[in-house]
Design an enzyme around this catalytic site. Sequence first.
Site, short mmCIF file in Angstrom:
data_model
loop_
_atom_site.label_atom_id
_atom_site.label_comp_id
_atom_site.label_asym_id
_atom_site.label_seq_id
_atom_site.Cartn_x
_atom_site.Cartn_y
_atom_site.Cartn_z
N HIS A 118 1.00 0.60 5.91
CA HIS A 118 0.32 -0.07 4.93
C HIS A 118 2.33 -1.27 4.63
O HIS A 118 3.22 -0.69 4.55
CB HIS A 118 0.28 0.71 3.54
CG HIS A 118 -1.59 1.29 3.60
ND1 HIS A 118 -2.12 1.89 2.56
CD2 HIS A 118 -1.73 0.73 5.02
CE1 HIS A 118 -3.11 2.17 3.40
NE2 HIS A 118 -3.00 1.82 4.33
N GLU B 228 3.62 -1.07 1.46
CA GLU B 228 4.44 -0.43 0.81
C GLU B 228 5.23 0.21 1.38
O GLU B 228 6.11 1.06 1.30
CB GLU B 228 3.40 0.49 -0.54
CG GLU B 228 3.02 -0.29 -1.13
CD GLU B 228 1.31 -0.85 -0.84
OE1 GLU B 228 0.32 -0.93 -1.10
OE2 GLU B 228 1.14 -0.71 1.00
N CYS C 18 -3.08 2.57 -2.57
CA CYS C 18 -3.76 3.59 -2.00
C CYS C 18 -2.88 4.93 -2.02
O CYS C 18 -1.86 5.16 -2.49
CB CYS C 18 -3.86 3.92 -0.36
SG CYS C 18 -2.32 4.60 0.48
N CYS D 120 0.34 5.95 -0.06
CA CYS D 120 1.44 5.17 -0.82
C CYS D 120 1.96 5.47 -2.05
O CYS D 120 3.36 5.36 -2.08
CB CYS D 120 0.65 3.60 -0.66
SG CYS D 120 0.99 2.95 1.35
#
Length: 134
Positions: A63, A65, A91, A94
């Site tokens: 991801h 992040e 999510c 993260c």
Amino acid sequence: MVAKRSTCLRRQVGAVIVKDKRILATGYNGAPSGLKHCEEVGCIREKEDIPSGQRHELCRGLHAEQNAIIQAAYHGISIKDSTLYCTNFPCVICAKMIINAGIKEVIYEEGYDDLLAMELLKEAGIKVERYVEE
């Protein structure tokens, strides 16, 4: 702008970590360095018909992040007390990384239904704000 570098076939996400009005790190969703991207080999999640927000581990990519936090660590840059700007709400995976990285604020543009992530960020005292362009 960072999201445009994404190699994900399903969603382009970008993240920028800022402190004292300075960009510390950026990240976008895509495969780990040196590995083939979904653009080249196809999307595991599409092939397996995995719904958005579920089974995050079944994906070649990281991801945005995660990539921003990793980039800062790779270059020895402290992101403690910083702000993370992201195109999507993080999510739960993260969110846990954000908490442990010492990020104090998350500003996101689009929603993402992950109630556990919201609950953990709130419990950790991290300010979360949705950016709405006027």
